[in-house]
Design a protein around this motif. Structure first.
Motif, mmCIF file in Angstrom:
data_model
loop_
_atom_site.group_PDB
_atom_site.id
_atom_site.type_symbol
_atom_site.label_atom_id
_atom_site.label_comp_id
_atom_site.label_asym_id
_atom_site.label_seq_id
_atom_site.Cartn_x
_atom_site.Cartn_y
_atom_site.Cartn_z
ATOM 1 N N GLU A 149 0.830 -1.210 0.000
ATOM 2 C CA GLU A 149 0.000 0.000 0.000
ATOM 3 C C GLU A 149 0.866 1.262 0.000
ATOM 4 N N PHE A 150 1.951 1.202 0.747
ATOM 5 C CA PHE A 150 2.860 2.341 0.824
ATOM 6 C C PHE A 150 3.557 2.556 -0.512
ATOM 7 N N VAL A 151 4.050 1.476 -1.103
ATOM 8 C CA VAL A 151 4.764 1.560 -2.380
ATOM 9 C C VAL A 151 3.843 2.101 -3.474
ATOM 10 N N GLU A 152 2.622 1.599 -3.538
ATOM 11 C CA GLU A 152 1.670 2.070 -4.551
ATOM 12 C C GLU A 152 1.386 3.562 -4.381
ATOM 13 N N THR A 153 1.215 3.993 -3.135
ATOM 14 C CA THR A 153 0.945 5.410 -2.871
ATOM 15 C C THR A 153 2.155 6.263 -3.219
ATOM 16 N N ARG A 154 3.325 5.840 -2.792
ATOM 17 C CA ARG A 154 4.566 6.566 -3.103
ATOM 18 C C ARG A 154 4.761 6.717 -4.608
ATOM 19 N N ASP A 155 4.543 5.632 -5.344
ATOM 20 C CA ASP A 155 4.730 5.672 -6.792
ATOM 21 C C ASP A 155 3.707 6.585 -7.468
ATOM 22 N N ALA A 156 2.472 6.562 -6.998
ATOM 23 C CA ALA A 156 1.436 7.440 -7.564
ATOM 24 C C ALA A 156 1.735 8.905 -7.258
ATOM 25 N N LEU A 157 2.204 9.183 -6.056
ATOM 26 C CA LEU A 157 2.515 10.562 -5.661
ATOM 27 C C LEU A 157 3.738 11.110 -6.388
ATOM 28 N N ALA A 158 4.633 10.227 -6.806
ATOM 29 C CA ALA A 158 5.868 10.655 -7.468
ATOM 30 C C ALA A 158 5.584 11.444 -8.754
ATOM 31 N N LYS A 159 4.414 11.274 -9.325
ATOM 32 C CA LYS A 159 4.033 12.019 -10.530
ATOM 33 C C LYS A 159 3.720 13.474 -10.203
ATOM 34 N N PHE A 160 3.432 13.762 -8.926
ATOM 35 C CA PHE A 160 2.952 15.085 -8.538
ATOM 36 C C PHE A 160 3.828 15.808 -7.515
ATOM 37 N N LEU A 161 4.620 15.056 -6.767
ATOM 38 C CA LEU A 161 5.437 15.650 -5.709
ATOM 39 C C LEU A 161 6.907 15.492 -6.035
ATOM 40 N N THR A 162 7.673 16.509 -5.721
ATOM 41 C CA THR A 162 9.120 16.437 -5.852
ATOM 42 C C THR A 162 9.742 16.909 -4.544
ATOM 43 N N PRO A 163 10.926 16.427 -4.229
ATOM 44 C CA PRO A 163 11.570 16.855 -2.984
ATOM 45 C C PRO A 163 11.797 18.364 -2.972
ATOM 46 N N TYR A 164 11.711 18.941 -1.796
ATOM 47 C CA TYR A 164 11.993 20.360 -1.640
ATOM 48 C C TYR A 164 13.422 20.658 -2.066
ATOM 49 N N SER A 165 14.317 19.737 -1.774
ATOM 50 C CA SER A 165 15.725 19.866 -2.148
ATOM 51 C C SER A 165 16.169 18.578 -2.829
ATOM 52 N N PRO A 166 16.996 18.667 -3.862
ATOM 53 C CA PRO A 166 17.522 17.455 -4.488
ATOM 54 C C PRO A 166 18.333 16.591 -3.516
ATOM 55 N N ALA A 167 18.801 17.170 -2.428
ATOM 56 C CA ALA A 167 19.569 16.423 -1.433
ATOM 57 C C ALA A 167 18.686 15.485 -0.612
#
Length: 109
Positions: free
Chosen positions: A74-92
């Protein structure tokens, strides 16, 4: 009550889709297993702000409990779906723990 605040970047117009992804995740039961009682999402000038609150009686650090569930389907599916819309505040920032805001002051009446 434990609270954890996560910060990422998000285009404001993606808020509805991000909310739908979290709504589907919250219906899985994984949040309750981890000890999450409440989730609130905010947007602010290109920022995504995610407040998570622990259930009463959760003793272990909530961030550690969330991080420990990172391999759950469930976590992996959510993380992967969110990756299309969220990016880290910092590349670090390479993982979930790096996106956690640090509390430095608290007041309560």
């Amino acid at each position: 009550m434990q609270r954890v605040l996560f910060i990422d970047r998000m285009h404001p117009q993606d808020a509805d889709e991000v909310a739908r992804i979290w709504q589907a995740h919250d219906a899985t039961g994984l949040p309750q297993e981890i000890g999450v009682a409440n989730r609130r999402l905010y947007r602010f000038h290109g920022l995504y702000v995610h407040l998570v609150e622990a259930q009463e009686g959760v003793e272990e650090d909530l961030t550690d409990r969330i991080f420990a569930a990172r391999d759950a389907r469930e976590f992996v599916e959510t993380r992967d779906a969110l990756a299309k819309f969220l990016t880290p505040y910092s590349p670090a920032f390479k993982n979930l723990k790096a996106t956690r805001a640090e509390e430095f002051y608290r007041w309560q009446a």
